[in-house]
Design an enzyme around this catalytic site. Structure first.
Site, PDB file in Angstrom:
ATOM      1  N   SER A 254       5.283  -2.491  -1.917  1.00 34.93           N
ATOM      2  CA  SER A 254       5.604  -1.587  -0.954  1.00 34.93           C
ATOM      3  C   SER A 254       5.652  -2.484   0.599  1.00 34.93           C
ATOM      4  CB  SER A 254       4.406  -0.356  -0.757  1.00 34.93           C
ATOM      5  OG  SER A 254       3.599  -0.956  -0.105  1.00 34.93           O
ATOM      6  N   LYS A 255       6.272  -1.636   1.547  1.00 31.79           N
ATOM      7  CA  LYS A 255       6.074  -2.148   2.834  1.00 31.79           C
ATOM      8  C   LYS A 255       4.735  -2.531   3.178  1.00 31.79           C
ATOM      9  CE  LYS A 255       7.034  -0.451   7.478  1.00 31.79           C
ATOM     10  NZ  LYS A 255       6.048  -1.056   8.216  1.00 31.79           N
ATOM     11  N   ARG A 256       3.672  -1.921   2.975  1.00 31.45           N
ATOM     12  CA  ARG A 256       2.314  -2.045   3.295  1.00 31.45           C
ATOM     13  C   ARG A 256       1.927  -3.349   2.575  1.00 31.45           C
ATOM     14  NH1 ARG A 256       0.712   2.854   2.569  1.00 31.45           N
ATOM     15  NH2 ARG A 256      -1.078   2.196   1.314  1.00 31.45           N
ATOM     16  N   ASP A 257       2.248  -3.527   1.466  1.00 25.51           N
ATOM     17  CA  ASP A 257       1.579  -5.014   0.854  1.00 25.51           C
ATOM     18  C   ASP A 257       2.272  -6.081   1.548  1.00 25.51           C
ATOM     19  OD1 ASP A 257       0.988  -3.533  -1.482  1.00 25.51           O
ATOM     20  OD2 ASP A 257       2.879  -3.635  -2.127  1.00 25.51           O
ATOM     21  N   GLY A 258       3.254  -6.123   2.326  1.00 22.92           N
ATOM     22  CA  GLY A 258       3.705  -7.333   3.350  1.00 22.92           C
ATOM     23  C   GLY A 258       2.723  -7.342   4.228  1.00 22.92           C
TER      24      GLY A 258
END
Ligand code: GLU
Length: 515
Positions: A267-271
């Site tokens: 997900s975007k948050r992992d980045g």
């Protein structure tokens, strides 16, 4: 199995909804479609699925087009370069869908429903308290307010009032739906688990399912290659093709991209958490003004980013890891797309950049590198920039790493204490002074003659390579490692080399005296 079955022309589409920036998973879907089209001499189409106006985000469509262009996979047909199947935005295809819905109503595959959201919610709540989840389907249809449960008179009254209604698909009560997925093989789902999906909303706009199927048919799409998250929708889509009596395209559902831990979808948050980009290009959120980092702005070459995506879900069946877009397009096919999730490895992404940087012709990198140095206040010519790249390419992961090598253009003023302790001996200054005299005589002052003179000096004085080269490097660069010192001295020129050596030795003497 993934070979096109008939002589149907290959037409594939990437069909994003413009609800925000394109995630790298979306780029991979576009890429595999592009590869499939290239491999089979087909057409790659961009269709913007913007029927859900509540989720529309300004600028997202332009972002998608710019991202595909940066990646080198611009569509053959799309909103910006229409072919003969336009328009390529669903919001502009409005008049097409209502007659199709009418066909389904007339043939009894769909029905009208007047239930308000509140009425449906009430059913849900009631069902929940009795422990059986509510689903709008063959089991509950007759208890709802629709054209199958109401009498002709009741319907006439609603129509006279102009009461808003949706159109729902009449899902068969329980029968197996089977189709062959080009990646997964036979997929069978029992319609009993599926609900009567809304095909047209009360505002007269089609839902994703209807617009998607109608457009794929109207645009002569031969293969639907899309993410695994759409697999649950595929049975409904099959049934819609059947209801319309159309030949369905071949479906292929790509595996999920997993977090670096392998635990769940990336997900975007992992980045944000892991410090790696998840998006191709920088995006500024129009609502909050916040920016997200991206591959392009982090210094990735598009070739490297695409090579990484190529192997994130497909395997060539050989040991080969490095591919250009053209090479990939010659060998890609759906039968080597993996079925299980593909784990994303940010370190591997860097490795791909390193490799592609090294295999890119230096001349192609000069403009970017020259601009990068100019940004640091260093006015290298194109030739100087090319020389620097020749020296440095083996030692960097990103072109941006060149910024850290300030010693390229600025003489060092501080020298690592530890290195001096270990490498600077009492006779080092004497040796370097003799070396300086030797270098002064080198003419022309170029890499090979410098190396020859240096080696002759070592031999004559019976000195070891490291005994001389390392202090020479430290004095000139302040570093313990780096490119060939013969090439670097040649790049600096004779006077600058001897000045730096002199200045470096003085500073080191001071530093050693103070230590
Ligand atoms: N609009 C859908 C999406 O946003 C398209 C899915 C499909 O390819 O059918 O991904």
């Amino acid at each position: 199995m993934s070979q096109p079955a008939s002589d149907r022309p290959i037409r594939v589409r990437f069909a994003p909804s413009p609800t925000g920036p394109l995630h790298m998973g979306g780029v991979r879907t576009a890429f595999y479609n592009w590869l499939f089209a290239r491999r089979h001499g087909g057409t790659f189409i961009l269709r913007i699925e913007d029927t859900d106006r509540t989720r529309f985000v300004e600028g997202a469509e332009a972002y998608i087009e710019e991202a595909l262009a940066w990646c080198g996979i611009s569509p053959d047909e799309g909103p910006s370069n229409p072919g003969s199947y336009g328009p390529y935005r669903q919001s502009e295809r409005g008049s097409l869908y209502a007659p199709m819905v009418q066909l389904l109503l007339d043939s009894g595959h769909a029905y009208r429903a007047w239930d308000t959201p509140e009425e449906i919610q009430a059913k849900r709540d009631a069902a929940e308290s009795s422990g059986t989840p509510f689903q709008y389907d063959a089991s509950s249809r007759s208890t709802m307010r629709n054209s199958m449960s109401l009498s002709t008179d009741e319907i006439a009254i609603l129509d006279a009032e102009g009461a808003p209604y949706v159109v729902r698909f009449k899902m068969p009560a329980s029968e197996p739906v089977t189709f062959t997925d080009a990646i997964r093989g036979a997929v069978t789902i029992d319609t009993g688990v599926l609900d009567d999906k809304v095909l047209m909303k009360a505002d007269g706009l089609p839902t994703y399912h209807l617009a998607n199927v109608v457009d794929d048919h109207e645009m002569d799409i031969s293969h639907v290659i899309r993410g695994e998250e759409w697999l649950p929708s595929a049975p409904l889509h099959q049934l819609l093709y059947r209801a319309f009596d159309w030949t369905p395209p071949t479906f292929a559902h790509l595996p999920l991209i997993l977090k670096p831990t392998g635990n769940g979808k990336l997900s975007k948050r992992d980045g944000d958490k892991g410090g790696f980009p998840v998006f191709p290009l920088r995006w500024t959120d129009p609502a909050t003004g916040s920016e997200i980092s991206a591959y392009r702005e982090s210094g990735y070459l598009p070739e490297a980013f695409m090579n990484m995506l190529l192997l994130l879900g497909w395997n060539p069946g050989t040991e080969q890891e490095l591919f250009s877009l053209d090479e990939a397009a010659k060998v890609f096919d759906l039968d080597r797309v993996i079925k299980s999730g593909a784990r994303f490895n940010p370190d591997k992404a860097k490795w791909f950049n390193e490799q592609h940087l090294r295999s890119t012709p230096v001349a192609d990198l000069v403009p970017t590198a020259q601009a990068l140095f100019a940004g640091e206040g260093v006015g290298y010519t194109a030739d100087q920039t090319a020389t620097v790249l020749d020296m440095m390419l083996e030692r960097i992961v990103f072109l941006g790493d060149l910024k850290a090598a300030t010693w390229l253009h600025t003489a060092p003023t501080a020298f690592p204490e530890k290195m001096l302790k270990k490498r600077w001996k009492d006779d080092t200054d004497g040796i370097l002074n003799e070396l300086a005299a030797e270098l002064r005589a080198v003419d022309p002052f170029e890499t090979d003659p410098i190396e020859t003179a240096f080696k002759a000096f070592l031999e004559r004085k019976e000195l070891g390579f490291g005994q001389v080269l390392l202090p020479f490097r430290i004095a000139l660069t302040g570093e313990g490692g780096g490119p060939s010192m013969f090439a670097f001295a040649a790049f600096l020129g004779k006077e600058a080399t001897l000045d730096r050596l002199d200045q470096g030795m003085n500073l080191i003497a001071q530093q050693r005296a103070e230590a």
